[in-house]
Each structure stands twice: as C-alpha cells, then as structure tokens.
Design a protein around this motif. Structure first.
Motif, short mmCIF file in Angstrom:
data_model
loop_
_atom_site.label_atom_id
_atom_site.label_comp_id
_atom_site.label_asym_id
_atom_site.label_seq_id
_atom_site.Cartn_x
_atom_site.Cartn_y
_atom_site.Cartn_z
N LEU A 145 18.58 -5.78 7.29
CA LEU A 145 17.56 -6.49 8.06
C LEU A 145 17.19 -7.81 7.40
CD1 LEU A 145 15.12 -3.57 9.00
CD2 LEU A 145 16.75 -4.71 10.52
N LEU A 181 20.53 3.13 13.26
CA LEU A 181 20.45 4.16 12.22
C LEU A 181 20.64 5.54 12.81
CD1 LEU A 181 19.68 5.31 9.40
CD2 LEU A 181 17.27 5.06 10.09
N VAL A 211 20.08 -3.21 13.12
CA VAL A 211 20.57 -1.95 12.55
C VAL A 211 20.43 -0.82 13.55
CG1 VAL A 211 20.27 -0.23 10.74
CG2 VAL A 211 20.01 -2.66 10.18
N GLN A 239 19.18 -9.20 17.74
CA GLN A 239 19.61 -9.75 16.45
C GLN A 239 19.67 -11.27 16.48
OE1 GLN A 239 22.96 -11.19 15.76
NE2 GLN A 239 22.36 -11.58 13.63
N LEU A 245 15.75 -2.68 14.95
CA LEU A 245 16.07 -1.39 14.35
C LEU A 245 15.96 -0.32 15.42
CD1 LEU A 245 16.59 0.58 11.97
CD2 LEU A 245 14.10 0.64 11.64
N VAL A 267 19.37 -0.07 5.31
CA VAL A 267 18.60 -0.67 6.40
C VAL A 267 17.87 -1.93 5.92
CG1 VAL A 267 16.62 -0.34 7.92
CG2 VAL A 267 18.34 1.47 7.70
#
Length: 495
Positions: A175, A183, A181, A66, A211, A171
């Motif tokens: 982002l 999930l 994220v 991130q 992700l 999501v």
C-alpha cells in the motif's frame, strides 16, 4: 465471541457476518463458513466466502482505485500508514482477544503480533518517502534515469499461524508504494488475518477499494487471485507444497510470486554453550505458539558431551509448561493446535519416530487439540522427526561429535530458513554458520526471530529468498523498474 463493548470498539461481527470486504461489506456469493475456537470448538462468528466471479470484480475495482491511490502524494500515503499503526496499538486488547480465541495464540504471542503490525505500518510509512530511482549514465545527450513504479494490484495469501503479522507485512509496504491489495486470509483465521486489517485501514482513511479482503475455501479463491488478469504480484506465505503450486501458476501467467514457505530449522548447541540458558532458548524455539511457526526449531543438534544435561533440562522445562485455552481466565503458555488434521499429523510423526527408535522423554500425548510439549532424544536421520517439518510442539534432539558432523546434519535438509548456534565463542559460531545455507542466522539465539525493518525469507524449499521486510526488499517486491530518458530537443536520425 464476546468482547467488551466500548465506544471505540473496532470489531463488530454484525458488520461482517456472511459478507466480504470490497471497500464496504457486501454479501458473499461464495457461501459462508462458521469459524470455531480451536480451544473449545464453540462457534465464534460466520464469515463470507468470495466466489471466483467476485474475485474478478474485486480485481477490477482494485485496479481502478489503485490509479487514484498511486496518484496521491507520498505524504498522504504515509499518513494513512501512520494512522493505521496508531490504531493497531489503540485496539491492541480487542485484536489480541480475537487472536487468542481464533488462532489459539497465547497472550504474549498475540500482543507481540499486534505490536509488530503497528511497527510494520510505521516502517511502511517511512518507505513511502524513500528514493525511488537513480540517475543513470548515457552515451547520448539526454537525462537517463530509472524509476520504481507501483505494480498495480498485489495479491496477498496469508496463513493461519500468525495471521496478523503474515498479512500486514506484505499489505502495508504494498500500500505504501502505491499499490492496491487483494488479501486472502486463511479461512480459519479470517477475523484476525483479514477483518482486522479491513477495519484498521478503513478507520485510517484508506480510500475504498484499495484494500479488499476475499476469504475462500480451499485453493479455489487463491488460484483465482493468481489467474485474474489484474493482479501482477503474488505474495504467498504457507507450506512448501502449496507454494510450489502458487509458483507454477504464477509463472504460467507471467506474474511474480514471492514465496515464504516451510522450514526444518536447526539449533546447534556446541560443547561450550551456557547450559543454564541453552535449554530455555531451545524450548522457546520449539514450543512457542505450539511450534506452529515456519521458523520453529525443528532439530536440536547437540554436542554429545553436553547432550544428557541439555535433554534433562529441556524435558523439565517442557513438563512445566502450562497448556490450555488462551482465551480463558487462567494464564497459559501453549494453546491448541489449529485443527484435528494438524494434531494428527504431529502425532503421526512423533509415534513413527518412537517406533523407529527415538526416545520419548516427555509429551507425545494430547487432549482434544491440546498437544503436550514433546521432547524426543536419540533422533537420527532415518526418523521422520528429523526429515520432516513437524509444525507442532516437538523438540527432536540429535547428538553429534564433531563440528563437521554438525554441519553435515544441519545441511541435510531441503529447507533453509533459519539457523541458530549456541556457543560462548561467537566467531566460532559464525564460522560454523557460514557453512550452512540459511536465509536467517542467529548466533546465541533460537530460530524464531523476525523484525519489521529486516529482510526475511529462506532458500531451498523455504522459498524464493528475502522478499518481506526492509526498504530495499520491499521496493524490489512491490514495484516495477521503468527506464526513462529526457531530451531537450528531438534528435537527428539518418532516416
């Protein structure tokens, strides 16, 4: 599951079987799960479950990824989201086929989901360049401003009923705003609600680790997503009972939880409603996707002067609906409910309500997981079909005499998600709606309505308000506010 092989095929079970997505497909340490078609009972694929330790490792990896993702320019983040939107549309047939097979979605509903996913990505791309702060006044000689910064790692927990939309709507904006994220899709719809997002964003150029898709059995994985230290915001869509647990756990760990929960939504049919169209509006609200939608019309409040005709036409429409396997050759309007537990819960509410005095006009029966569209008349507040969210293809009709009675009936619910009012006098309808707490109001339409640019959410037991959709709601949901001041020189203090 078989799909037509093409050079541009997005989803290949050989890539994900027995694995989870952390930026690459890695062996699952939490066991495996065989996904079955609710229509045929036949196996579709085998998916992997993340172990609690893998959730912690994934959260650490997401936090590291991130930092670089947030450091990218907004143009770079927007470009990834735009490419993702294009990819949803490019692969609409393939993803639609999975939705039909895995979630029991009729073709029109499945295609709507994929088109909405594309729109969510386009809206998120625009979000990346939105103003992210404001200049504030100060009594001192300095520049004072507020900035909205990424929260870091967002956990998204999504349900089975609209697995693509109810994943991507959290999501994509998370982002776009510079977050990573984690999930967790429902274990019954992992391909539609998880694998497709991993494949789309990989192809769109999202950096590895930003992700990650972490399916898991029961509540174990979801709880670890909340308690693992790196996650800061939880976006949950699901039942009210599960949402309470999510909210409690998040509060204990001092994390924000955005909860979009159940509904028992009222459609009020006034005495001047257009009876050539009103029954079709009501049928759409109750029967779309077998009623497995939080916004589904759960209570038809109909003025007594038009109730007989409304019920007769609604019953006729219900009896004409084609129920069958959405992944088969023949077109159908309703597919199966998701599993036996869901079917049995629906049937119990219907049979209990009939025993309590409701009139069964049509339906009330099933074959395997295919539940016939059902119309109940003369439902009262004492019946389960009035009090509870059914989450099935059932249209309970409650008759009223006065507007005050209609308001009282509509308000007699702990939920407050969506409301519809059918009338030729739109101002009269709006005045009526103003008296009924609801997160969403639709004059002259049914209760199942949602669009990517629109803030969505409910009040009461339906959740914590509008947290998904719309630029302001998304910025509020997935960023933190930071106050920043700047001086040209150091101040003089008395000590």
């Amino acid at each position: 599951m078989s799909t037509t092989a093409t050079a541009t095929r997005l989803l290949d079970p050989a890539r994900w079987e027995d694995r989870i997505w952390t930026g690459e497909w890695v062996p699952a340490a939490g066991g495996t799960h065989e996904c079955h078609s609710p229509s045929t009972g036949q196996p579709l694929t085998t998916i992997g479950f993340a172990s609690p330790d893998q959730v912690d490792i994934a959260a650490e990896g997401a936090a590291a990824a991130q930092r670089d993702w947030a450091g990218r320019t907004y143009e770079e983040r927007a470009a990834v989201l735009r490419r993702a939107g294009d990819l949803w549309l490019a692969h609409i047939d393939e993803v639609t086929q999975w939705l039909r097979a895995e979630s029991g979605s009729a073709a029109d509903k499945a295609r709507f989901e994929v088109r909405t996913a594309a729109q969510e990505c386009y809206e998120a791309a625009a979000l990346a360049s939105m103003p992210y702060g404001e200049v504030l006044r100060s009594t001192q000689p300095r520049l004072s401003l507020s900035r909205r910064l990424p929260v870091g790692v967002v956990a998204v927990i999504a349900p089975f009923n609209a697995p693509v939309v109810l994943s991507i709507r959290a999501v994509a904006p998370a982002l776009a705003l510079g977050n990573a994220v984690l999930l967790k899709p429902d274990s019954r719809t992992v391909v539609s609600g998880g694998v497709t997002l991993a494949a789309i964003f990989k192809e769109a150029g999202l950096p590895p680790g930003v992700l990650q898709v972490l399916p898991g059995p029961g509540a174990t994985t979801g709880e670890r997503l909340i308690t693992t230290p790196r996650t800061r915001v939880i976006a949950f869509t699901g039942s009210t009972s599960a949402g309470r647990r999510v909210g409690e756990l998040a509060a204990h760990h001092l994390k924000r939880a955005h909860l979009e929960l159940g509904g028992n939504n009222a459609l009020i049919v006034l005495d001047d409603a257009d009876l050539d169209r009103a029954p079709g509006v009501g049928a759409t609200g109750s029967f779309t996707h077998q009623g497995q939608i939080c916004m589904a019309t759960g209570r038809h409040l109909v003025h007594e002067s038009v109730a007989d005709e409304y019920v007769a036409r609604l019953t006729e429409l219900a009896e004409a609906l084609v129920v069958g396997d959405p992944a088969g050759e023949d077109p159908v309007q309703l597919g199966p409910v998701i599993d036996g537990g869901q079917r049995d819960g629906i049937h119990a509410i219907v049979t209990d309500s009939v025993r309590e005095g409701a009139a069964l006009c049509t339906g009330g029966s099933y074959e395997r997981l295919f539940y016939r569209p059902t119309v109940l008349d003369h439902v009262t507040r004492d019946h389960r079909a009035f009090r509870e969210e059914i989450f099935g293809p059932v249209a309970p009709v409650i008759r009223f005499t006065t507007l005050d009675e209609a308001v009282e009936l509509a308000r007699d619910s702990a939920y407050g998600l969506s409301l519809g009012v059918l009338t030729r006098d739109v101002m009269r309808g709006l005045q009526l709606a103003d008296r009924i707490p609801s997160g969403n109001v639709h004059i002259n339409d049914q209760t199942v309505n949602d669009e990517a640019p629109v803030p969505f959410g409910g009040v009461g037991d339906s959740g914590t308000g509008s947290r998904h959709g719309g630029h302001l709601a998304n910025i509020e949901a997935f960023t933190e506010t930071q106050w920043t001041t700047l001086r040209g020189e150091l101040p003089r203090y008395p000590f």
